[in-house]
Design a protein around this motif. Structure first.
Motif, short mmCIF file in Angstrom:
data_model
loop_
_atom_site.label_atom_id
_atom_site.label_comp_id
_atom_site.label_asym_id
_atom_site.label_seq_id
_atom_site.Cartn_x
_atom_site.Cartn_y
_atom_site.Cartn_z
N UNK A 84 -5.79 -27.08 -27.40
CA UNK A 84 -4.76 -27.53 -28.35
C UNK A 84 -4.69 -29.06 -28.36
N UNK A 85 -4.74 -29.64 -27.14
CA UNK A 85 -4.69 -31.11 -27.03
C UNK A 85 -5.90 -31.73 -27.70
N UNK A 119 -8.93 -34.50 -40.53
CA UNK A 119 -8.24 -34.73 -41.80
C UNK A 119 -9.06 -35.63 -42.73
N UNK A 131 0.52 -18.71 -37.07
CA UNK A 131 0.76 -19.97 -36.36
C UNK A 131 0.46 -19.85 -34.86
N UNK A 142 -7.40 -34.49 -34.75
CA UNK A 142 -6.76 -34.32 -36.06
C UNK A 142 -7.13 -35.41 -37.08
N UNK A 177 -4.94 -23.64 -42.83
CA UNK A 177 -3.58 -23.73 -43.37
C UNK A 177 -3.13 -22.38 -43.92
N UNK A 233 -2.12 -20.03 -41.23
CA UNK A 233 -0.78 -20.34 -40.71
C UNK A 233 0.27 -19.82 -41.69
N UNK A 234 0.04 -20.06 -42.99
CA UNK A 234 0.99 -19.61 -44.00
C UNK A 234 1.17 -18.10 -43.98
N UNK A 287 -5.41 -31.69 -31.36
CA UNK A 287 -4.45 -32.73 -31.76
C UNK A 287 -5.13 -34.09 -31.79
#
Ligand code: FES
Lengths: 119, 248
Positions: A2-3, A13, A91, A9, A83, A86-87, A6
């Motif tokens: 997870x880190x 992006x 999540x 990211x 995304x 998640x939607x 992050x």
């Protein structure tokens, strides 16, 4: 993991953003030329004859365009599907889903790099 | 001004009595010039004093009267009854824990606001004798729009990412942090970058743009979030070239 995600990211992006901008632009142009203009005879088929296409693809600019064309949409797709997942309530599983999706994009990008280098 | 009748279907919840929220209908005579908040105040004053809702300024400034009206986040003191049908549904803001009836819990939101350090950070404080920090109108213009937020939280109840990822900093908090990053007097960009790229990452935003759609003050938080992403990328990229001093 997870880190890691992050921390990565910003680059993810950036690739996703370029996937939207450059990828969509190039892909649309590609489909218009190869999928419509040539079959409809608007552009003579010889314009993309093997020799011409090969010469174009082996130039530095051609290689970069091909690389962008192959790799960037993978990042756009991966990020969008993440995304979407998640939607749709995923999540909790985001780290695993994102890991798999980005792995596909990484492998695809590496293959694309290998392919254009060998051109 | 002749009145007409409207039915208000209001979500009620009393934590001492109710297991789950329930709906209660009130049919009342309304003045066509009323806002939704006027009707709620009328119900509380004249029909059912047990109804709980928040409001204060009645002029779209304090940000306390946000609720879901007919399923959409709305500032009830600004929302004309004339824009709604004969039946109006009023519920507490989505994506927030409910305290009672139409009142939601603010703690989580306030904590996110605090996380982005919404104050001017200076590397070195300047002595009072040195005078004030001067700012040109052009520099002020840079962030003015993002400073118009009234913390009504409509953007949080509209945001699909907030709904799924409770840790996400969210539109208003990111817009506020970004407002300070754009302020020519501020030097706290790097401190805020850590927050922007941390657990509540600005990159969680999937650019649904719902926040800007519902914002009653035209703050355009979606623009702030996406500018903040771009700044975060630049900050990340330059961190390889320019080592960050004084971190931690
Ligand atoms: S009562 Fe203050 S914003 Fe609506």
């Amino acid at each position: 993991m997870k880190q890691w995600l992050l921390r990565l990211e910003p680059i993810i992006w950036l690739l996703f953003g370029q996937g939207i901008l450059l990828g969509t632009l190039l892909l649309t142009g590609w489909i218009l030329v190869v999928g419509l203009a040539i079959p409809l005879g608007l552009v003579p088929a010889e314009a993309l004859s093997y020799e011409r296409a090969h010469a174009l693809a082996s130039s530095l600019v051609g290689k970069l365009v091909l690389l962008a064309l192959c790799a960037l949409p993978l990042w756009k797709g991966a990020h969008h599907i993440r995304s979407l997942a998640i939607d749709f309530g995923g999540a909790e599983r985001d780290t695993a889903v994102a890991g798999c999706l980005y792995l596909i994009a990484i492998v695809g990008s590496l293959l694309a790099i290998a392919a254009v280098v060998r051109l | 001004m002749s009145g007409s009748k409207k039915t208000f279907v209001i979500t009620r919840f009393d934590p001492d009595r109710d297991e789950a929220p329930r709906q209660q209908s009130y049919e009342i005579e309304v003045d066509p010039r009323w806002k939704v908040l006027d009707a709620l105040n009328h119900i509380k004053d004249e029909v059912d004093p047990s109804l709980s809702h928040r409001w204060s300024c009645r002029m779209a400034v304090c940000g306390s009267c946000g609720m879901m009206v007919d399923g959409k986040p709305s500032l009830t003191c600004k929302d004309s009854l004339a824009d709604h049908g004969d039946t109006v549904e009023v519920a507490p803001l989505a994506n927030f824990p409910v305290v009672r009836d139409l009142v939601v819990e603010l703690e989580g939101f306030l904590d996110k606001l605090k996380q982005v350090k919404p104050w001017i950070i200076r590397a070195k404080e300047r002595a009072v004798e040195e005078g004030t920090h001067r700012q040109s109108p052009a520099e002020h213009q840079e962030f003015k729009q993002f400073s118009m937020c009234i913390n009504c939280m409509l953007c949080y109840s509209a945001c699909p990412v907030v709904a799924n990822e409770p840790d996400f900093l969210g539109p208003a908090a990111i817009a506020l942090g970004h407002r300070y990053n754009l302020d020519s007097r501020d030097e706290g960009d790097h401190e805020r970058q850590e927050v922007f790229r941390g657990e509540g990452s600005v990159f969680s935003c999937s650019y649904a743009n719902e926040c800007s759609e519902v914002c009653p003050k035209n703050v355009d938080p979606a623009a702030a979030v996406n500018q903040a992403k771009f700044r975060a990328v630049i900050d990340w990229a330059t961190s390889f070239v320019v080592p960050r001093g004084g971190e931690g």
